[in-house]
Scaffold this motif. Structure first.
Motif, PDB file in Angstrom:
ATOM      1  N   GLY A 156       1.639  -9.436  -5.451  1.00 55.62           N
ATOM      2  CA  GLY A 156       1.609  -8.048  -5.893  1.00 55.62           C
ATOM      3  C   GLY A 156       3.000  -7.485  -6.089  1.00 55.62           C
ATOM      4  N   LEU A 157       3.908  -7.791  -5.172  1.00 55.61           N
ATOM      5  CA  LEU A 157       5.286  -7.314  -5.314  1.00 55.61           C
ATOM      6  C   LEU A 157       5.968  -7.945  -6.515  1.00 55.61           C
ATOM      7  N   ALA A 158       5.597  -9.190  -6.843  1.00 50.35           N
ATOM      8  CA  ALA A 158       6.137  -9.815  -8.054  1.00 50.35           C
ATOM      9  C   ALA A 158       5.670  -9.068  -9.296  1.00 50.35           C
ATOM     10  N   ALA A 159       4.415  -8.594  -9.292  1.00 46.84           N
ATOM     11  CA  ALA A 159       3.943  -7.777 -10.408  1.00 46.84           C
ATOM     12  C   ALA A 159       4.761  -6.493 -10.515  1.00 46.84           C
ATOM     13  N   LEU A 160       5.010  -5.853  -9.365  1.00 49.78           N
ATOM     14  CA  LEU A 160       5.811  -4.634  -9.341  1.00 49.78           C
ATOM     15  C   LEU A 160       7.210  -4.885  -9.900  1.00 49.78           C
ATOM     16  N   LYS A 161       7.854  -5.967  -9.454  1.00 50.04           N
ATOM     17  CA  LYS A 161       9.203  -6.278  -9.898  1.00 50.04           C
ATOM     18  C   LYS A 161       9.226  -6.637 -11.389  1.00 50.04           C
ATOM     19  N   SER A 162       8.194  -7.324 -11.851  1.00 53.50           N
ATOM     20  CA  SER A 162       8.119  -7.671 -13.273  1.00 53.50           C
ATOM     21  C   SER A 162       8.031  -6.415 -14.129  1.00 53.50           C
TER      22      SER A 162
ATOM     23  N   ASP B 176      -5.228  -6.504  -4.703  1.00 55.45           N
ATOM     24  CA  ASP B 176      -5.356  -7.580  -3.729  1.00 55.45           C
ATOM     25  C   ASP B 176      -4.184  -7.558  -2.751  1.00 55.45           C
ATOM     26  N   ALA B 177      -2.988  -7.266  -3.237  1.00 54.14           N
ATOM     27  CA  ALA B 177      -1.829  -7.172  -2.354  1.00 54.14           C
ATOM     28  C   ALA B 177      -1.960  -5.998  -1.399  1.00 54.14           C
ATOM     29  N   VAL B 178      -2.457  -4.874  -1.907  1.00 52.22           N
ATOM     30  CA  VAL B 178      -2.651  -3.695  -1.066  1.00 52.22           C
ATOM     31  C   VAL B 178      -3.650  -3.982   0.050  1.00 52.22           C
TER      32      VAL B 178
ATOM     33  N   ARG C  59       0.823  -1.221   0.000  1.00 52.26           N
ATOM     34  CA  ARG C  59       0.000   0.000   0.000  1.00 52.26           C
ATOM     35  C   ARG C  59       0.854   1.267   0.000  1.00 52.26           C
ATOM     36  N   ASP C  60       2.082   1.152   0.479  1.00 55.47           N
ATOM     37  CA  ASP C  60       2.966   2.313   0.528  1.00 55.47           C
ATOM     38  C   ASP C  60       3.837   2.438  -0.721  1.00 55.47           C
ATOM     39  N   CYS C  61       3.628   1.547  -1.684  1.00 55.98           N
ATOM     40  CA  CYS C  61       4.409   1.560  -2.924  1.00 55.98           C
ATOM     41  C   CYS C  61       3.533   1.853  -4.140  1.00 55.98           C
ATOM     42  N   THR C  62       2.325   2.309  -3.899  1.00 58.28           N
ATOM     43  CA  THR C  62       1.364   2.458  -4.992  1.00 58.28           C
ATOM     44  C   THR C  62       1.813   3.494  -6.016  1.00 58.28           C
ATOM     45  N   GLY C  63       2.488   4.545  -5.566  1.00 61.09           N
ATOM     46  CA  GLY C  63       2.953   5.551  -6.509  1.00 61.09           C
ATOM     47  C   GLY C  63       3.910   4.971  -7.531  1.00 61.09           C
ATOM     48  N   GLY C  64       4.880   4.192  -7.068  1.00 63.31           N
ATOM     49  CA  GLY C  64       5.822   3.553  -7.981  1.00 63.31           C
ATOM     50  C   GLY C  64       5.139   2.555  -8.892  1.00 63.31           C
ATOM     51  N   PHE C  65       4.194   1.807  -8.326  1.00 59.62           N
ATOM     52  CA  PHE C  65       3.457   0.839  -9.142  1.00 59.62           C
ATOM     53  C   PHE C  65       2.718   1.552 -10.271  1.00 59.62           C
ATOM     54  N   GLU C  66       2.061   2.646  -9.976  1.00 57.31           N
ATOM     55  CA  GLU C  66       1.311   3.381 -11.003  1.00 57.31           C
ATOM     56  C   GLU C  66       2.238   3.892 -12.098  1.00 57.31           C
ATOM     57  N   ASN C  67       3.399   4.363 -11.698  1.00 57.21           N
ATOM     58  CA  ASN C  67       4.358   4.840 -12.699  1.00 57.21           C
ATOM     59  C   ASN C  67       4.776   3.712 -13.635  1.00 57.21           C
ATOM     60  N   PHE C  68       5.028   2.546 -13.070  1.00 53.50           N
ATOM     61  CA  PHE C  68       5.433   1.400 -13.886  1.00 53.50           C
ATOM     62  C   PHE C  68       4.305   0.946 -14.803  1.00 53.50           C
ATOM     63  N   VAL C  69       3.087   0.877 -14.269  1.00 51.93           N
ATOM     64  CA  VAL C  69       1.941   0.448 -15.078  1.00 51.93           C
ATOM     65  C   VAL C  69       1.766   1.369 -16.276  1.00 51.93           C
ATOM     66  N   GLN C  70       1.798   2.653 -16.023  1.00 54.79           N
ATOM     67  CA  GLN C  70       1.590   3.610 -17.101  1.00 54.79           C
ATOM     68  C   GLN C  70       2.722   3.565 -18.123  1.00 54.79           C
TER      69      GLN C  70
END
Length: 297
Positions: free
Chosen positions: A256-262, A176-178, A148-159
């Motif tokens: 969820g973190l695996a998605a972020l790392k991918s 789901d991870a959040v 939940r505290d990494c959502t900003g980075g996740f959004e940047n990667f998704v976009q």
């Protein structure tokens, strides 16, 4: 040299050894491809020299010097262990360390063919690593937080890199991870940066783990994400069965973190395709394959 990077050559490495560890200066020196924060040189058959490169402070090397000798005897796979320390000097004003060499090929250059064996090996390694850390253990800086505290980075990667046809599914995994409960037990040792360039493979299976610069005490989900990031398709369930210490919440956070790392691997691949500093073109396909594994669950 430039304002941010020192030119590191074999001659420089040998001169530093002559100055500070002359008994090692006669060993063969060979450059090791890759590396960003640090540059590696093979020293003889059993050692390596880790040279501080882009890292702005020596903290990561000093952390490895302090804690790897403590952890290495507990772990079932080889890890690089410091054997000599190199001090900053007029010739090279940064830290460098002589470490044991971990044989094998980095996973970002080869593949795992013995998936079940690799899943068991990774599970056993992480079971051994994920033990309660002492009070003086390092804490996480740029990683280790709840998703939940990494959502900003996740959004940047998704976009930046998420394919349109799977973006909604990736967001669902992240959401789901959040929503998963946080780690509520004593902090354990966590490698913190398990990706294909930081593990080595021999005979088709995992044979070593390297680069402990991000080592910290915290939530093991950051390492458990490797079930999807490192292992072949269809072996994550085997990994978690063998690991045996992850509850449902930890697995949800890990996925969820695996998605972020991918996505991060895909972004590094994109940067490489564009010729940007630090980019790794071959990481893009590895990241997309890992993301596919995450989405398959």
């Amino acid at each position: 040299m430039t304002g941010t990077e020192l030119e590191i050559t074999a001659d420089l490495v040998r001169d530093l050894l002559r100055e500070q560890h002359p008994d090692l200066a006669g060993l063969a020196i060979r450059e090791v491809a890759g590396g960003w924060g640090n540059r590696m040189w093979r020293l003889g058959d059993e050692l390596s020299v880790r040279m501080q490169r882009m890292d702005p402070t020596p903290e990561l090397q000093l952390k490895e010097r302090r804690w790897l000798p403590v952890l290495a005897p507990l772990l079932p796979l080889p890890v690089p262990t410091p054997v000599r320390s190199g001090a900053p000097s007029e010739r090279f004003p940064k830290h460098w360390t002589v470490m044991t060499w971990v044989p094998g090929e980095p996973l970002d250059h080869v593949s795992i063919s013995r998936g079940t064996h690799a899943a068991d090996t990774l599970a056993e390694f992480l079971r051994a690593l994920h033990v309660p850390a002492p009070a003086e253990a390092p804490v996480a800086t740029d990683r280790g937080a709840h998703p939940r505290d990494c959502t900003g980075g996740f959004e940047n990667f998704v976009q930046a890199v998420a394919p349109d046809d799977v973006a909604a599914d990736v967001r669902a995994v992240w959401d789901d991870a959040v929503a998963a409960p946080a780690w509520d037990r004593p902090p354990v040792w966590v490698h913190g940066d398990l990706h294909p360039a930081n593990v080595v493979v021999s005979d088709g299976t995992l044979s070593g783990v390297v680069d402990f610069g991000d080592l910290f005490a915290g939530d093991p989900a950051w390492d458990l994400a490797a079930a999807w990031v490192l292992l072949p398709a269809g072996t994550a369930a085997r990994f978690f069965d063998r690991y045996a210490h992850a509850d449902e919440a930890a697995i949800r956070r890990a996925r969820g973190l695996a998605a972020l790392k991918s996505l991060f691997l895909m972004l590094m691949g994109q940067n490489g395709d564009r010729g940007l500093p630090g980019g790794k073109p071959h990481w893009g396909p590895a990241g997309r394959a890992a993301l596919d594994r995450v989405l398959r669950g």
